[in-house]
Design a protein around this motif. Structure first.
Motif, PDB file in Angstrom:
ATOM      1  N   GLU A   1       0.695  -1.264  -0.050  1.00  0.00           N
ATOM      2  CA  GLU A   1      -0.124   0.010  -0.037  1.00  0.00           C
ATOM      3  C   GLU A   1       0.882   1.456  -0.075  1.00  0.00           C
ATOM      4  O   GLU A   1       0.467   2.335  -0.616  1.00  0.00           O
ATOM      5  CB  GLU A   1      -0.872   0.099   1.235  1.00  0.00           C
ATOM      6  CG  GLU A   1      -1.844  -1.116   1.226  1.00  0.00           C
ATOM      7  CD  GLU A   1      -1.618  -2.498   1.644  1.00  0.00           C
ATOM      8  OE1 GLU A   1      -0.249  -2.335   2.190  1.00  0.00           O
ATOM      9  OE2 GLU A   1      -2.461  -3.325   1.576  1.00  0.00           O
TER      10      GLU A   1
ATOM     11  N   LEU B   1       2.524   1.857  -3.508  1.00  0.00           N
ATOM     12  CA  LEU B   1       1.649   2.340  -4.670  1.00  0.00           C
ATOM     13  C   LEU B   1       1.257   3.729  -4.411  1.00  0.00           C
ATOM     14  O   LEU B   1       1.220   4.432  -5.222  1.00  0.00           O
ATOM     15  CB  LEU B   1       0.299   1.397  -4.701  1.00  0.00           C
ATOM     16  CG  LEU B   1       0.312  -0.020  -4.865  1.00  0.00           C
ATOM     17  CD1 LEU B   1      -0.883  -0.699  -5.044  1.00  0.00           C
ATOM     18  CD2 LEU B   1       1.150  -0.247  -6.182  1.00  0.00           C
TER      19      LEU B   1
ATOM     20  N   ASP C   1       2.266   6.819  -7.017  1.00  0.00           N
ATOM     21  CA  ASP C   1       0.894   7.801  -7.178  1.00  0.00           C
ATOM     22  C   ASP C   1       1.722   9.153  -6.954  1.00  0.00           C
ATOM     23  O   ASP C   1       1.491  10.037  -8.087  1.00  0.00           O
ATOM     24  CB  ASP C   1      -0.131   7.673  -6.469  1.00  0.00           C
ATOM     25  CG  ASP C   1      -1.323   7.004  -6.942  1.00  0.00           C
ATOM     26  OD1 ASP C   1      -1.217   6.617  -8.271  1.00  0.00           O
ATOM     27  OD2 ASP C   1      -2.026   6.469  -6.168  1.00  0.00           O
TER      28      ASP C   1
ATOM     29  N   ARG D   1      -0.425  -6.826  -7.218  1.00  0.00           N
ATOM     30  CA  ARG D   1      -1.081  -5.488  -7.322  1.00  0.00           C
ATOM     31  C   ARG D   1       0.025  -4.569  -7.905  1.00  0.00           C
ATOM     32  O   ARG D   1      -0.585  -3.386  -8.485  1.00  0.00           O
ATOM     33  CB  ARG D   1      -1.361  -5.001  -5.972  1.00  0.00           C
ATOM     34  CG  ARG D   1      -2.818  -5.702  -5.372  1.00  0.00           C
ATOM     35  CD  ARG D   1      -3.008  -5.417  -3.985  1.00  0.00           C
ATOM     36  NE  ARG D   1      -2.281  -6.106  -3.185  1.00  0.00           N
ATOM     37  CZ  ARG D   1      -2.207  -6.017  -1.808  1.00  0.00           C
ATOM     38  NH1 ARG D   1      -3.264  -5.267  -1.297  1.00  0.00           N
ATOM     39  NH2 ARG D   1      -1.593  -6.695  -1.001  1.00  0.00           N
TER      40      ARG D   1
ATOM     41  N   GLU E   1      -0.509  -4.856 -11.679  1.00  0.00           N
ATOM     42  CA  GLU E   1      -1.451  -4.358 -12.024  1.00  0.00           C
ATOM     43  C   GLU E   1      -1.573  -2.604 -12.243  1.00  0.00           C
ATOM     44  O   GLU E   1      -1.807  -2.192 -12.987  1.00  0.00           O
ATOM     45  CB  GLU E   1      -2.819  -4.750 -11.230  1.00  0.00           C
ATOM     46  CG  GLU E   1      -3.078  -6.260 -11.335  1.00  0.00           C
ATOM     47  CD  GLU E   1      -3.924  -6.652 -10.219  1.00  0.00           C
ATOM     48  OE1 GLU E   1      -4.436  -5.727  -9.385  1.00  0.00           O
ATOM     49  OE2 GLU E   1      -4.321  -7.984 -10.001  1.00  0.00           O
ATOM     50  N   TYR E   2      -0.945  -2.188 -11.153  1.00  0.00           N
ATOM     51  CA  TYR E   2      -0.798  -0.795 -11.086  1.00  0.00           C
ATOM     52  C   TYR E   2      -0.107  -0.238 -12.374  1.00  0.00           C
ATOM     53  O   TYR E   2      -0.405   0.765 -12.948  1.00  0.00           O
ATOM     54  CB  TYR E   2       0.040  -0.308  -9.971  1.00  0.00           C
ATOM     55  CG  TYR E   2       0.317   1.013  -9.551  1.00  0.00           C
ATOM     56  CD1 TYR E   2      -0.815   2.011  -9.021  1.00  0.00           C
ATOM     57  CD2 TYR E   2       1.195   1.702 -10.154  1.00  0.00           C
ATOM     58  CE1 TYR E   2      -0.691   3.236  -8.893  1.00  0.00           C
ATOM     59  CE2 TYR E   2       1.230   3.123 -10.175  1.00  0.00           C
ATOM     60  CZ  TYR E   2       0.440   3.952  -9.352  1.00  0.00           C
ATOM     61  OH  TYR E   2       0.813   5.301  -9.612  1.00  0.00           O
TER      62      TYR E   2
ATOM     63  N   ASN F   1      -2.012  -0.311 -15.430  1.00  0.00           N
ATOM     64  CA  ASN F   1      -3.346   0.562 -15.314  1.00  0.00           C
ATOM     65  C   ASN F   1      -2.864   1.941 -15.542  1.00  0.00           C
ATOM     66  O   ASN F   1      -3.665   2.762 -15.989  1.00  0.00           O
ATOM     67  CB  ASN F   1      -4.151   0.302 -14.163  1.00  0.00           C
ATOM     68  CG  ASN F   1      -4.957  -1.368 -14.398  1.00  0.00           C
ATOM     69  OD1 ASN F   1      -5.128  -1.747 -15.330  1.00  0.00           O
ATOM     70  ND2 ASN F   1      -5.071  -1.807 -13.082  1.00  0.00           N
ATOM     71  N   HIS F   2      -1.732   2.294 -15.273  1.00  0.00           N
ATOM     72  CA  HIS F   2      -1.049   3.464 -15.025  1.00  0.00           C
ATOM     73  C   HIS F   2      -0.234   4.029 -16.164  1.00  0.00           C
ATOM     74  O   HIS F   2       0.398   5.079 -16.246  1.00  0.00           O
ATOM     75  CB  HIS F   2      -0.592   3.974 -13.808  1.00  0.00           C
ATOM     76  CG  HIS F   2      -1.866   4.119 -12.595  1.00  0.00           C
ATOM     77  ND1 HIS F   2      -2.243   2.902 -12.064  1.00  0.00           N
ATOM     78  CD2 HIS F   2      -2.086   5.246 -12.069  1.00  0.00           C
ATOM     79  CE1 HIS F   2      -2.938   3.169 -11.372  1.00  0.00           C
ATOM     80  NE2 HIS F   2      -3.191   4.384 -11.170  1.00  0.00           N
TER      81      HIS F   2
END
Length: 231
Positions: free
Chosen positions: A157, A160, A164, A204, A207-208, A211-212
């Motif tokens: 967490e 990620l 961001d 994850r 995936e991040y 997706n980004h």
């Protein structure tokens, strides 16, 4: 498009670190690593690197021990230059090519006595030097400060959230220290390596990145990506 270099440090320091770095590369997450050419597991690391042609391998210049003691007198510029050049030469002899980039153990290239030496050699060999290249160095993914462990900071967490906050149109180098702790390498940063390995293996993360619109590259791609990004 965002460009990210995921660079694993201390390659060659131990078999457990070698194993962790290669596992993450095979997962398609880790794109680059920095080799400590004089360490006991460096011979194994060079074999692993030759079998992973898509893994960018740079040189992690070692001028200090894990406790921070100098291996050479930083005030002796001639000896320091000779030692850095010797490590570049040993790297080239073992891998049959120059490193993709240069950085340093414990960031000693920031020392005012050493910085010009590193810059001169990096320019001579036309190699990116950490914090002196188009790749922006991000070191926040680290699970220890003030001598205290902070495992929550290197969980998935937290990572990620960092991505961001940090990723943009520039090239970013995410530094990491994944590996399996073992008796062949003593370091104050030990159990945290296994946590980093677990976090970077988490699906994850992949995936991040997908997706980004994050494109994973290594330092061999820096010139191409610099042109593509208009930097």
């Amino acid at each position: 498009m965002k460009y990210l270099i995921v660079n694993g440090y201390d390659f060659g320091a131990s078999r457990g670190i070698n194993r962790g770095i290669v596992e993450l590369h095979e997962l398609g997450v880790l794109t680059s690593t920095s080799l400590m050419i004089a360490m006991p597991a460096a011979a194994e690391a060079t074999v692993l690197a030759r079998n992973a042609p898509r893994l960018g391998v740079g040189l992690h210049v070692e001028l200090t021990r894990e406790d921070g003691c100098e291996l050479v007198d930083f005030s002796d510029s001639q000896r320091c230059t000779a030692e850095i050049a010797s490590q570049i030469d040993r790297f080239s002899e073992r891998l049959g090519r120059l490193p993709t980039h240069i950085d340093s153990h414990q960031n000693v290239h920031r020392d005012r006595r050493l910085r010009p030496l590193f810059q001169e050699l990096a320019e001579h060999y036309a190699l990116p030097l950490r914090e002196h290249s188009p790749a922006r160095y991000f070191s926040g993914f680290y699970g220890q400060w003030d001598g205290e462990p902070h495992p929550e900071h290197i969980g998935i967490e937290s990572l990620l959230k960092m991505l961001d906050d940090e990723l943009d149109e520039r090239i970013t180098e995410l530094s990491c220290h994944p590996g399996y702790p073992g008796p062949d390498f003593e370091s104050p940063y030990d159990s945290e390596r296994a946590i980093e390995l677990r976090t970077l293996s988490d699906p994850r993360l992949r995936e991040y990145l997908e997706n980004h619109s994050v494109r994973l590259i290594n330092f061999s791609d820096v010139a191409l990506s610099e042109s593509a990004c208009g930097i």
